[in-house]
Design a protein around this motif. Sequence first.
Motif, PDB file in Angstrom:
ATOM      1  N   ALA A  68       0.856  -1.194   0.000  1.00  0.00           N
ATOM      2  CA  ALA A  68       0.000   0.000   0.000  1.00  0.00           C
ATOM      3  C   ALA A  68       0.890   1.241   0.000  1.00  0.00           C
ATOM      4  O   ALA A  68       1.399   1.640   1.056  1.00  0.00           O
ATOM      5  CB  ALA A  68      -0.921  -0.002   1.214  1.00  0.00           C
ATOM      6  N   GLU A  70       0.218   4.283  -0.074  1.00  0.00           N
ATOM      7  CA  GLU A  70      -0.292   5.371   0.761  1.00  0.00           C
ATOM      8  C   GLU A  70       0.110   5.212   2.229  1.00  0.00           C
ATOM      9  O   GLU A  70      -0.068   6.129   3.030  1.00  0.00           O
ATOM     10  CB  GLU A  70      -1.810   5.470   0.646  1.00  0.00           C
ATOM     11  CG  GLU A  70      -2.564   4.222   1.052  1.00  0.00           C
ATOM     12  CD  GLU A  70      -2.819   3.275  -0.106  1.00  0.00           C
ATOM     13  OE1 GLU A  70      -1.903   3.109  -0.950  1.00  0.00           O
ATOM     14  OE2 GLU A  70      -3.921   2.708  -0.169  1.00  0.00           O
ATOM     15  N   LEU A  71       0.668   4.053   2.593  1.00  0.00           N
ATOM     16  CA  LEU A  71       1.130   3.834   3.962  1.00  0.00           C
ATOM     17  C   LEU A  71       2.643   4.026   4.086  1.00  0.00           C
ATOM     18  O   LEU A  71       3.244   3.595   5.066  1.00  0.00           O
ATOM     19  CB  LEU A  71       0.749   2.415   4.423  1.00  0.00           C
ATOM     20  CG  LEU A  71      -0.749   2.150   4.593  1.00  0.00           C
ATOM     21  CD1 LEU A  71      -0.991   0.708   5.006  1.00  0.00           C
ATOM     22  CD2 LEU A  71      -1.357   3.101   5.613  1.00  0.00           C
ATOM     23  N   GLU A 110       7.878  16.028   3.083  1.00  0.00           N
ATOM     24  CA  GLU A 110       6.506  16.073   3.577  1.00  0.00           C
ATOM     25  C   GLU A 110       6.470  16.677   4.979  1.00  0.00           C
ATOM     26  O   GLU A 110       7.316  16.390   5.819  1.00  0.00           O
ATOM     27  CB  GLU A 110       5.973  14.638   3.603  1.00  0.00           C
ATOM     28  CG  GLU A 110       4.516  14.452   3.884  1.00  0.00           C
ATOM     29  CD  GLU A 110       4.119  12.978   3.775  1.00  0.00           C
ATOM     30  OE1 GLU A 110       2.963  12.710   3.418  1.00  0.00           O
ATOM     31  OE2 GLU A 110       4.978  12.106   4.036  1.00  0.00           O
ATOM     32  N   GLU A 114       0.976  16.929   6.754  1.00  0.00           N
ATOM     33  CA  GLU A 114       0.649  16.198   5.533  1.00  0.00           C
ATOM     34  C   GLU A 114       0.679  14.685   5.773  1.00  0.00           C
ATOM     35  O   GLU A 114      -0.153  13.949   5.225  1.00  0.00           O
ATOM     36  CB  GLU A 114       1.615  16.590   4.416  1.00  0.00           C
ATOM     37  CG  GLU A 114       1.393  18.005   3.904  1.00  0.00           C
ATOM     38  CD  GLU A 114       2.504  18.488   2.989  1.00  0.00           C
ATOM     39  OE1 GLU A 114       2.269  19.453   2.227  1.00  0.00           O
ATOM     40  OE2 GLU A 114       3.626  17.912   3.038  1.00  0.00           O
ATOM     41  N   ARG A 118      -2.503  12.234   5.293  1.00  0.00           N
ATOM     42  CA  ARG A 118      -2.437  11.092   4.373  1.00  0.00           C
ATOM     43  C   ARG A 118      -2.841   9.788   5.067  1.00  0.00           C
ATOM     44  O   ARG A 118      -3.648   9.013   4.547  1.00  0.00           O
ATOM     45  CB  ARG A 118      -1.018  10.977   3.801  1.00  0.00           C
ATOM     46  CG  ARG A 118      -0.750   9.701   3.032  1.00  0.00           C
ATOM     47  CD  ARG A 118       0.496   9.814   2.179  1.00  0.00           C
ATOM     48  NE  ARG A 118       1.706  10.084   2.918  1.00  0.00           N
ATOM     49  CZ  ARG A 118       2.486   9.175   3.492  1.00  0.00           C
ATOM     50  NH1 ARG A 118       2.134   7.884   3.441  1.00  0.00           N
ATOM     51  NH2 ARG A 118       3.603   9.518   4.122  1.00  0.00           N
ATOM     52  N   ILE A 119      -2.292   9.558   6.253  1.00  0.00           N
ATOM     53  CA  ILE A 119      -2.619   8.332   6.981  1.00  0.00           C
ATOM     54  C   ILE A 119      -4.063   8.378   7.472  1.00  0.00           C
ATOM     55  O   ILE A 119      -4.776   7.363   7.464  1.00  0.00           O
ATOM     56  CB  ILE A 119      -1.645   8.125   8.151  1.00  0.00           C
ATOM     57  CG1 ILE A 119      -0.203   8.053   7.626  1.00  0.00           C
ATOM     58  CG2 ILE A 119      -2.003   6.866   8.927  1.00  0.00           C
ATOM     59  CD1 ILE A 119       0.011   7.022   6.530  1.00  0.00           C
ATOM     60  N   TRP A 122      -6.370   7.288   4.733  1.00  0.00           N
ATOM     61  CA  TRP A 122      -6.399   5.831   4.560  1.00  0.00           C
ATOM     62  C   TRP A 122      -7.276   5.169   5.621  1.00  0.00           C
ATOM     63  O   TRP A 122      -8.076   4.286   5.314  1.00  0.00           O
ATOM     64  CB  TRP A 122      -4.973   5.269   4.632  1.00  0.00           C
ATOM     65  CG  TRP A 122      -4.914   3.800   4.333  1.00  0.00           C
ATOM     66  CD1 TRP A 122      -4.815   3.206   3.113  1.00  0.00           C
ATOM     67  CD2 TRP A 122      -4.927   2.722   5.282  1.00  0.00           C
ATOM     68  NE1 TRP A 122      -4.772   1.834   3.228  1.00  0.00           N
ATOM     69  CE2 TRP A 122      -4.839   1.503   4.551  1.00  0.00           C
ATOM     70  CE3 TRP A 122      -5.007   2.669   6.674  1.00  0.00           C
ATOM     71  CZ2 TRP A 122      -4.838   0.257   5.177  1.00  0.00           C
ATOM     72  CZ3 TRP A 122      -4.997   1.422   7.303  1.00  0.00           C
ATOM     73  CH2 TRP A 122      -4.916   0.237   6.549  1.00  0.00           C
ATOM     74  N   THR A 125     -10.987   5.860   4.854  1.00  0.00           N
ATOM     75  CA  THR A 125     -11.443   5.065   3.715  1.00  0.00           C
ATOM     76  C   THR A 125     -11.699   3.624   4.136  1.00  0.00           C
ATOM     77  O   THR A 125     -12.705   3.014   3.738  1.00  0.00           O
ATOM     78  CB  THR A 125     -10.389   5.087   2.589  1.00  0.00           C
ATOM     79  OG1 THR A 125     -10.229   6.433   2.132  1.00  0.00           O
ATOM     80  CG2 THR A 125     -10.805   4.203   1.419  1.00  0.00           C
TER      81      THR A 125
END
Length: 232
Positions: A68, A70-71, A110, A114, A118-119, A122, A125
């Motif tokens: 993933a 995004e992680l 980052e 941010e 981002r986390i 996730w 979601t």
Amino acid sequence: MVRITLVAPAVNAALRQVRFDDAAPDAAGLRRAAAAATALPHHDMAFTAPSERCRGTATALGLDAAVAPELGDLDVGRWRGRSLDEVGQEAPEEVAAWLSDPAAAPHGGETLLELVERIGAWLETRREDPAQPAPARATRRESPAPAAPPTSAGEIRREGPPPAAPPAPARAARLLAVVEPAVVRAALVHALGLPAPTFWRLDVAPLTATELSGRAGRWNLRCGHPLAGSAP
């Protein structure tokens, strides 16, 4: 409802030296991860951050984990490959700004804000759509119903539809992800609504599990605990 277990990766030289770098876990870390494999909580899906450290840990744990992106770990830009001590000696004012201002990114990567955003995205979601349907409900075999008594002359019997079965209770989806310590800390800041600077006061040890359960618009925390067999 969703339960998410975040597992910190096994240790390597970069973690010991507080170096902004990525490498596979060392031999001792891999042995401890393998010993902890049987202690992992039940899960429906497994994920891993894209770093070599997390992917190596997931493999040692025996996980069939999806990568993933995004992680991923906090992006520290031009500091990557260097230790915190090295950066602090060369640019102490930049390190001071980074540690005191969650909106600062003196490394050109980052910001802390941010990362938390981002986390947090996730997590939200996964809470809304964990992609794990409730299991089919087993049905019990019923004995044949007794025959209805005969009607009297001229009486008309009207049969209604059988009562609907109650809906099957929803089952909590259980997810597991191997992620960097910074990602665990960012997840806690988001889930518990903590001030961003609290990030720096949260310690995440290697091969520990932190569980978050999301339901009814909020998250609950089960604090990190070592996986059996992972202690030195």
